[in-house]
Scaffold this motif. Structure first.
Motif, PDB file in Angstrom:
ATOM      1  N   MET A  83      16.928  20.610  20.766  1.00 39.12           N
ATOM      2  CA  MET A  83      18.376  20.754  20.795  1.00 39.12           C
ATOM      3  C   MET A  83      18.739  22.182  20.415  1.00 39.12           C
ATOM      4  O   MET A  83      18.162  22.752  19.488  1.00 39.12           O
ATOM      5  CB  MET A  83      19.047  19.758  19.845  1.00 39.12           C
ATOM      6  CG  MET A  83      18.822  18.309  20.222  1.00 39.12           C
ATOM      7  SD  MET A  83      19.716  17.153  19.152  1.00 39.12           S
ATOM      8  CE  MET A  83      21.402  17.517  19.625  1.00 39.12           C
ATOM      9  N   PRO A  84      19.685  22.797  21.125  1.00 37.54           N
ATOM     10  CA  PRO A  84      19.949  24.227  20.920  1.00 37.54           C
ATOM     11  C   PRO A  84      20.532  24.574  19.563  1.00 37.54           C
ATOM     12  O   PRO A  84      20.293  25.649  19.050  1.00 37.54           O
ATOM     13  CB  PRO A  84      20.936  24.565  22.045  1.00 37.54           C
ATOM     14  CG  PRO A  84      21.565  23.263  22.417  1.00 37.54           C
ATOM     15  CD  PRO A  84      20.515  22.221  22.198  1.00 37.54           C
ATOM     16  N   ARG A  85      21.307  23.688  18.979  1.00 32.28           N
ATOM     17  CA  ARG A  85      22.019  24.047  17.764  1.00 32.28           C
ATOM     18  C   ARG A  85      21.564  23.252  16.542  1.00 32.28           C
ATOM     19  O   ARG A  85      22.166  23.368  15.481  1.00 32.28           O
ATOM     20  CB  ARG A  85      23.524  23.840  17.954  1.00 32.28           C
ATOM     21  CG  ARG A  85      24.099  24.638  19.097  1.00 32.28           C
ATOM     22  CD  ARG A  85      25.600  24.479  19.183  1.00 32.28           C
ATOM     23  NE  ARG A  85      26.143  25.244  20.301  1.00 32.28           N
ATOM     24  CZ  ARG A  85      27.426  25.395  20.553  1.00 32.28           C
ATOM     25  NH1 ARG A  85      28.312  24.834  19.762  1.00 32.28           N
ATOM     26  NH2 ARG A  85      27.835  26.099  21.599  1.00 32.28           N
ATOM     27  N   ALA A  86      20.559  22.409  16.699  1.00 28.93           N
ATOM     28  CA  ALA A  86      20.136  21.559  15.588  1.00 28.93           C
ATOM     29  C   ALA A  86      18.623  21.418  15.594  1.00 28.93           C
ATOM     30  O   ALA A  86      17.963  21.585  16.618  1.00 28.93           O
ATOM     31  CB  ALA A  86      20.798  20.190  15.682  1.00 28.93           C
ATOM     32  N   ILE A  87      18.110  21.125  14.419  1.00 29.88           N
ATOM     33  CA  ILE A  87      16.687  20.817  14.262  1.00 29.88           C
ATOM     34  C   ILE A  87      16.584  19.317  13.989  1.00 29.88           C
ATOM     35  O   ILE A  87      17.203  18.809  13.046  1.00 29.88           O
ATOM     36  CB  ILE A  87      16.069  21.613  13.107  1.00 29.88           C
ATOM     37  CG1 ILE A  87      16.196  23.124  13.364  1.00 29.88           C
ATOM     38  CG2 ILE A  87      14.606  21.229  12.924  1.00 29.88           C
ATOM     39  CD1 ILE A  87      15.758  23.962  12.187  1.00 29.88           C
ATOM     40  N   ILE A  88      15.867  18.641  14.828  1.00 28.89           N
ATOM     41  CA  ILE A  88      15.667  17.207  14.635  1.00 28.89           C
ATOM     42  C   ILE A  88      14.422  17.023  13.785  1.00 28.89           C
ATOM     43  O   ILE A  88      13.312  17.374  14.193  1.00 28.89           O
ATOM     44  CB  ILE A  88      15.514  16.473  15.978  1.00 28.89           C
ATOM     45  CG1 ILE A  88      16.688  16.802  16.893  1.00 28.89           C
ATOM     46  CG2 ILE A  88      15.406  14.974  15.746  1.00 28.89           C
ATOM     47  CD1 ILE A  88      18.030  16.420  16.337  1.00 28.89           C
TER      48      ILE A  88
END
Length: 927
Positions: A734-739
């Motif tokens: 995801m471009p804006r988050a770290i899963i």
């Protein structure tokens, strides 16, 4: 010694002899005898009077265009020599001088240099040809000059033949620093390298990157243009156009090329900064034409004309725009100004320049300063003598004082003093009144180490290239009281490469230059970068937004920076990077809460079933379900499966990642293993097929079967956790988050674990399907079948959904599947029993069960008998007729074809129909 003499020719070009060359002595502009003579080369006149066509005879022409500023340099040289002679610097030696006018012409300067090379006291001014000039005594010991780099290049090559030191106060071409080509050249000003770098710094710091350059088409102009091009490129400055104007005003194409240059300036509307490397007379012509065309730009002046008063007094000069330039550092010139005041008292016999200036005053003194400059520039030496006898000689020193350019006066004095210091060093233990006591090449070696103290008591030395590194004055032309004044706003330090300001007011004046824009393209804002267009110039570009995960935090960036690591992100057109937010399925997430409630409800359901079964422990339904022990094991495994969903929620840890799959896999294997045993038990009790009975008896080993089936899953999980253990992983998809998620470590091991459960479920499904027609109260098989179908459907759907889902809700997908399969098996296994226990208590009795068994066994025996009857006879009478072979009792006991409804065959004998139910009850009790 054999030698060849070169005579200095001097031919007449005019009937007037006062200013024309009749003999070599007429060639000298100013002279004074001395023990050691220093030569001087200055372009006192700006041009040679050339014939209309190419010359056909080797004749030295007269000159025109008297240059007061350079005339002042000759006076500065004379003043310095007289000051030295009247001081204690050279107590026993008198310096003399011979100053020649080069008329800004290389040919004439070469003629003067030949006279410098002539042998001392030679009656014919002959230059001897020798293989070794070490003991040769030339006419002069050193030379000051010349005024222009192109002239200095030619003269220096000639003087290098005898290694006569040449110290120039004005020639700044970078190439003259090359000691291989110009071994005897020195100068008291910085190289053009520093000047062009200072210009490039000024342009860069002012925010300009799109400039035009105009230079003279000679060595000096071309080398300056080349040097500026290199410095401009290093500072990301592009040259929009270059114009080269003829070096000689007598060139017939001069005015045409000036017009062409002006047209280019007017046409290039985006170019608002023009750099000019030209002589003063060329700049004068250019500016007059520019004023006519109403050109308004910022002009950057080279050191040659940055302090030229005769240009600053051009009418309407303010219309040209802003002029900023670089001039040489100056010192105290008060003594020189006193010298100028006493100049009328000086004899003119040996100074033709002074004599000519006095004549020019007689002709032009009635005019204002600018017109006076124009008047003397347009007079030729021959024209001056036609009416000079009718003129009254007057003297005005204000014109001289107004024309002083302190930088050139200072550098000229330094040149003379440097030579004097070198002479002093050589004459400490010699009698230098003897012309042969000191050779020029010895002075050259001394000059390399000489130190000069200027008026500020600062030591000045030549570097290894023969240059002196001094600061530049940054000069700004501004209008004060209706007159253009040349003011110093800053200094440029070549060593540090920066500008130095005396006060904030001058710094503000300097920074005001930034208000003017001179760019090929608009500045790219932070968050943008340059995109090169089809233009060959790097300064012409388009501004495009920085892509995702890139940023720029300055203007005009060539590229965007990538965010330093994957834990940061940036949107399109960003000026900075932001830390990615860490996502995982939290306890407070609404979906997680919903799933937890489902799990909690499942746990409550398990507890409720346990309580119901415990309270009804001795009822037939509970006993028919395999007994309380098996039910408790199954319910406990359901509880563990519901519990495993908790480990899928909140921030993943190593413990959670390892526990959740293993707990789920082992619990599910235990659950399915127990259900498999239940299916085998019921199927074995109600099976009347002898072969199937034997097979089921072999399989029905409750404890070993459960332990083995569950143990295999334990082994699978143990190997998995040992060799390819799950771990916590950061998913950057995801471009804006770290899963933050659990990586299963081995997809193969995960697949084997699920496949094993599926294999157990499939076997269980087969056995349950076989027993789907059992008595109603015992008929768990069809519900188990339905539960297994739910399991299969859930996990078949799970595989593609799990493979295509990403994000923090990925664990929720597996939780949903676990809950669906677990609820499906739990509900199908226990809820029908609970329904009977609670709502159909009349069927949960021993008598009801016996009746059900009797009814089922009767039907089963009949179906078995029918299935055993031969299908060979298809006549209608065969249904009511008993074969003769079956009429005896022995025949019935020995032949399965002779069974009648209600009988079953056991151990090879047919039992009466009333005993079939008894057999089933015994099997159930034994199992």
């Amino acid at each position: 010694m054999a030698f060849v003499s070169f005579l200095i020719p001097c031919l007449v070009v005019s009937t007037d002899t006062a200013f024309s060359c009749q003999n070599p002595a007429d060639f000298v502009g100013a002279s004074s005898p001395g023990d050691i003579v220093i030569g001087g080369l200055f372009a006192v006149h700006s041009k040679m009077l050339r014939p209309e066509e190419y010359p056909i005879k080797p004749v030295i022409q007269n000159c025109a265009g008297f240059e007061i500023q350079i005339f002042l340099q000759t006076l500065a040289m004379i003043h310095a020599i007289e000051t030295i002679n009247n001081s204690t610097l050279l107590p026993q030696v008198t310096l003399g001088y011979e100053i020649y006018d080069t008329c800004a012409d290389v040919t004439k300067a070469m003629a003067s240099a030949l006279r410098f090379l002539a042998k001392f006291n030679s009656s014919e001014d002959a230059v001897e040809f020798r293989c070794n000039y070490s003991d040769y005594v030339p006419r002069v010991k050193a030379v000051t000059g010349a005024s222009y780099s192109e002239v200095s290049m030619a003269v220096s090559r000639l003087l290098a033949l005898q290694l006569i030191p040449q110290v120039s106060p004005a020639s700044s071409a970078e190439i003259l620093s090359d000691k291989i080509r110009f071994p005897s050249f020195f100068r008291t000003i910085p190289s053009d390298f520093h000047q062009t770098r200072a210009m490039a710094h000024l342009i860069c710091e002012s925010g300009w990157n799109w400039v035009g350059v105009i230079a003279t088409d000679d060595d000096n102009g071309r080398f300056a243009l080349e040097s500026f091009g290199v410095q401009a490129m290093a500072n990301n400055v592009c040259i929009a156009f270059k114009e080269l104007l003829p070096a000689y005003l007598s060139d017939t194409t001069f005015h045409t090329k000036v017009d062409h240059a002006i047209e280019n300036i007017v046409k290039e509307t985006e170019v608002n900064v023009i750099v000019v490397f030209m002589r003063q007379i060329h700049v004068l012509k250019l500016f007059k034409k520019a004023i006519e065309r109403n050109v308004n730009k910022i002009w950057i002046a080279s050191d040659n004309w940055s302090a030229a008063v005769k240009i600053s007094t051009i009418p309407n000069i303010r219309q040209l725009g802003t002029i900023v330039g670089f001039g040489f550092k100056s010192g105290d010139i008060s003594a020189f100004q006193d010298f100028l005041r006493k100049l009328p008292e000086k004899p003119t016999e040996n100074n033709k320049f002074l004599r000519e200036y006095i004549v020019l005053l007689s002709v032009c003194a009635h005019l204002n300063y600018h017109d006076f400059q124009m008047c003397i520039s347009n007079q030729s030496q021959g024209d001056l003598l036609q009416n000079v006898e009718n003129k009254h000689h007057i003297w005005r020193d204000d014109f001289l004082k107004a024309t002083i350019e302190p930088g050139f006066i200072h550098s000229t004095k330094l040149a003379v003093y440097a030579i004097a210091r070198a002479i002093k060093g050589q004459c400490q233990d010699r009698d230098c009144r003897d012309p042969s006591a000191v050779a020029p090449w010895e002075l050259l070696e001394e000059l390399k180490n000489v130190t000069v103290i200027d008026e500020d008591d600062k030591e000045i030395k030549f570097d290894s290239t023969g240059d002196i590194s001094t600061r530049y004055n940054v000069l700004l032309w501004k209008e004060i009281d209706g007159h253009m004044k040349i003011t110093t706003v800053a200094e440029y330090d070549p060593e540090k490469g920066g500008f130095i300001f005396e006060d904030e007011e001058k710094k503000k004046e300097f920074l005001d230059l930034k208000k003017v824009q001179s760019t090929c393209s608009q500045h790219c804002r932070p968050g943008q970068m340059k995109k090169v267009t089809e233009s060959p110039h790097t300064c012409c570009y388009e501004c495009v937004y920085c892509p995702e995960n890139h940023y720029s935090n300055q203007t005009d960036m060539d590229y965007c920076y990538r965010c330093s690591n994957r834990t940061y992100w940036a949107p399109i057109n960003s000026t900075t990077c932001y830390r990615k937010t860490i996502h995982f399925l939290t306890w407070t997430d609404w979906f997680a809460v919903f799933l937890l409630l489902l799990s909690a409800f499942g746990v409550l359901l398990v507890l409720s079933v346990s309580i119901i079964f415990t309270k009804n422990l001795h009822t037939p339904v509970v006993k028919a379900s395999g007994g309380l022990t098996v039910c408790y094991i199954i319910l406990f495994s359901h509880f563990l499966i519901f519990l495993s969903t908790v480990f899928f929620i909140d921030e993943p840890t190593e413990f959670k990642c390892k526990t959740r799959q293993a707990l789920f896999g082992i619990s599910f294997a235990l659950c399915v293993s127990c259900i498999l045993i239940k299916s085998l038990k019921i199927l074995l009790a109600f099976s009347f097929d002898p072969k199937l009975q034997n097979f089921l008896k072999c399989l029905y080993k409750p404890v070993p079967t459960v332990v083995t089936c569950t143990g295999i899953q334990v082994i699978i999980c143990t190997f998995w956790l040992t060799f390819r253990t799950p771990f916590v992983e950061q998913n950057f998809s995801m471009p804006r988050a770290i899963i933050l998620e659990c990586n299963e470590g081995s997809i193969v091991a995960f697949g084997i674990m699920l496949s094993y459960i599926a294999a157990l479920a499939f076997v269980c499904f087969i056995f349950a399907f076989k027993g789907r027609k059992l008595p109603e109260n015992y008929n768990e098989a069809k519900f188990i079948t339905f539960g297994m179908l739910i399991y299969f459907i859930a996990w078949i759907v799970f595989i593609p959904v799990y493979a295509t889902t990403f994000g923090k809700y990925l664990p929720a997908v597996e939780i949903i599947v676990v809950l669906i399969s677990n609820y499906g098996i739990l509900c199908c296994t226990f809820l029908p029993k609970c329904y009977v226990i609670i709502y159909k208590q009349e069927t949960n009795t021993k008598s009801a069960f016996l009746k059900m068994i009797y009814t089922y066994s009767t039907k089963s025996a009949s179906s078995v008998a029918v299935s055993q009857i031969s299908l060979d006879s298809k006549s209608s009478s065969s249904r009511a007729t008993v074969p003769d072979s079956c009429k005896s009792e022995n025949s019935v006991n020995g032949n399965s074809h002779c069974l009648v409804p209600g009988q079953i065959l056991t151990k090879g004998k047919a039992l009466p129909k009333n005993t079939a139910s008894t057999v089933v009850r015994k099997r159930l009790s034994s199992i």
